[in-house]
Design an enzyme around this catalytic site. Structure first.
Site, short mmCIF file in Angstrom:
data_model
loop_
_atom_site.label_atom_id
_atom_site.label_comp_id
_atom_site.label_asym_id
_atom_site.label_seq_id
_atom_site.Cartn_x
_atom_site.Cartn_y
_atom_site.Cartn_z
N GLN A 132 15.30 -8.47 -3.21
CA GLN A 132 13.99 -9.11 -3.02
C GLN A 132 13.56 -9.81 -4.31
OE1 GLN A 132 10.42 -7.37 -0.96
NE2 GLN A 132 9.81 -6.83 -3.02
N SER A 168 7.73 4.32 -0.90
CA SER A 168 6.74 4.74 0.10
C SER A 168 7.43 5.49 1.24
CB SER A 168 6.01 3.53 0.66
OG SER A 168 5.31 2.89 -0.38
N ARG A 169 8.67 5.12 1.53
CA ARG A 169 9.38 5.73 2.67
C ARG A 169 9.87 7.14 2.35
NH1 ARG A 169 10.69 -0.01 3.88
NH2 ARG A 169 9.73 -0.43 5.90
N HIS A 223 2.53 4.63 -4.93
CA HIS A 223 3.05 5.77 -5.70
C HIS A 223 3.14 5.34 -7.15
CE1 HIS A 223 6.77 3.51 -5.57
NE2 HIS A 223 6.76 3.54 -4.24
N LEU A 266 11.43 6.24 -6.54
CA LEU A 266 10.17 6.39 -5.80
C LEU A 266 10.08 5.29 -4.75
CD1 LEU A 266 7.57 7.36 -8.56
CD2 LEU A 266 9.14 8.80 -7.24
N LYS A 279 12.41 -3.58 -9.67
CA LYS A 279 13.85 -3.76 -9.51
C LYS A 279 14.43 -2.89 -8.41
CE LYS A 279 15.47 -4.87 -14.16
NZ LYS A 279 16.39 -4.36 -15.22
N GLY A 295 0.81 -1.22 0.00
CA GLY A 295 0.00 0.00 0.00
C GLY A 295 0.84 1.26 0.00
N ASN A 296 0.21 2.39 0.35
CA ASN A 296 0.84 3.71 0.25
C ASN A 296 1.45 3.85 -1.15
OD1 ASN A 296 3.56 5.64 1.47
ND2 ASN A 296 1.45 6.28 1.37
N HIS A 327 4.48 1.85 -8.09
CA HIS A 327 3.56 0.71 -7.99
C HIS A 327 2.61 0.69 -9.20
CE1 HIS A 327 4.29 1.43 -3.53
NE2 HIS A 327 4.61 0.15 -3.66
O1 PAF Z 1 8.02 -4.95 -1.84
C1 PAF Z 1 7.04 -4.96 -1.05
O2 PAF Z 1 6.23 -4.04 -1.00
C2 PAF Z 1 6.89 -6.12 -0.08
O3 PAF Z 1 8.13 -6.60 0.33
C3 PAF Z 1 6.02 -7.27 -0.66
C4 PAF Z 1 6.68 -7.89 -1.85
C5 PAF Z 1 4.65 -6.72 -1.01
C6 PAF Z 1 5.84 -8.35 0.41
O4 PAF Z 1 5.23 -7.86 1.55
#
Ligand code: PAF
Length: 280
Positions: free
Chosen positions: A153, A186-187, A30, A184, A148, A27-28, A33
């Site tokens: 992750q 969320s933080r 931008h 960009l 990316k 969420g949050n 996303h």
């Molecule tokens: O990248 C994220 O926002 C999170 O790590 C994810 C992949 C949604 C898992 O909670």
């Protein structure tokens, strides 16, 4: 856009679809996303996003409680981006009992860089992504798009999919940036106006590190140390700025040249921890 809060509601919503494309988020939202959602749209017969702030991937001192929750704006933005189904489970829907079965990614990949500074982070991420895949993509599979910007992750998730033979195709989305080059995130919303101006220095430092790597003679650790000192001198607290191989995130060997490398960095500006990377 249909909103499903529970797993049965989600399964009902997806029952007539064979190949969902999926963008998991916390969420949050931008523009970064939303670009992933737009990228996902042609990759499936229904576009699904999830919003779930996953407690499992936060350390006790991190910002789980204060993580911005912007439900109305997120729903409006997802509608505009063309999301068909939003999966927004409450904690009790996704974790009705303590999640004692967890996915432990290979420490060789997950205990370095982000995993070193945020122990357990990739266990939390892998566990929730495995569960979200089970809910959204199910047995017949689909496509999932990951940015990316969270480079390690993305790699951990790719390995998880490969090792568990999940019927999921992982697609990478390029990092969306503000006009000045700041990735960009969320933080970024935590930054004061002065910090926001300074924040682009992280991506600049990574580009400079990559450039120096390609052109200069000092040994690699000296270039990385110099990049960290440059940020420190500007008031940052860097965790790491380093050049790694794109293939496994290990330090490059002599024959690993430009085209196969990535400069990755994480640093704290005031109380905000930012990450970024630059492939070269
Ligand atoms: O990248 C994220 O926002 C999170 O790590 C994810 C992949 C949604 C898992 O909670």
């Amino acid at each position: 856009m249909l909103i499903a809060h529970t797993i049965p509601e989600l399964r009902d919503a997806l029952a007539s679809h064979r190949h969902p494309s999926f963008v998991p988020t916390m969420g949050n939202l931008h523009e970064g996303h939303l670009a992933l959602v737009r990228q996902a749209r042609p990759l499936g017969d229904v576009t699904v996003a999830s919003i779930f702030v996953n407690r499992l991937q936060f350390l006790p001192h991190e910002d789980f409680d204060s993580y911005p929750r912007t439900w109305d704006a997120d729903c409006a933005a997802l509608r505009t981006a063309g999301c068909d189904v939003l999966f927004a489970p409450r904690e009790a829907d996704l974790y009705p009992e303590p999640q004692t079965f967890k996915v432990h990614p290979d420490p060789a990949l997950a205990d370095m860089l982000e995993g070193h500074f945020r122990p357990g982070f990739f266990v939390g991420v892998s566990t929730v992504v495995m569960k979200l895949f089970a809910c959204v993509l199910g047995a017949s599979g689909g496509t999932a798009v990951f940015g990316k910007k969270d480079y390690q992750q993305l790699m951990v998730i790719r390995h998880m999919v490969q090792q568990f033979a999940l019927p999921v195709q992982i697609v990478a989305g390029e990092t969306s940036r503000a006009p000045d080059g700041l990735a960009l995130s969320s933080r970024n919303g935590y930054l004061s106006p002065e910090e926001r101006q300074e924040a682009v220095a992280l991506s600049q430092a990574l580009r400079q590190l990559a450039q120096a790597w390609c052109t200069a003679t000092p040994p690699a650790p000296a270039l990385e140390a110099h990049a960290m000192q440059t940020l420190q001198a500007r008031g940052w607290q860097p965790d790491y700025l380093t050049v790694r191989r794109r293939s496994d995130l290990l330090p490059p060997a002599a024959h690993d040249g430009p085209g196969s490398l990535v400069a990755l960095g994480a640093a704290r500006l005031g109380s905000t921890r930012l990450i970024d990377n630059h492939e070269f």
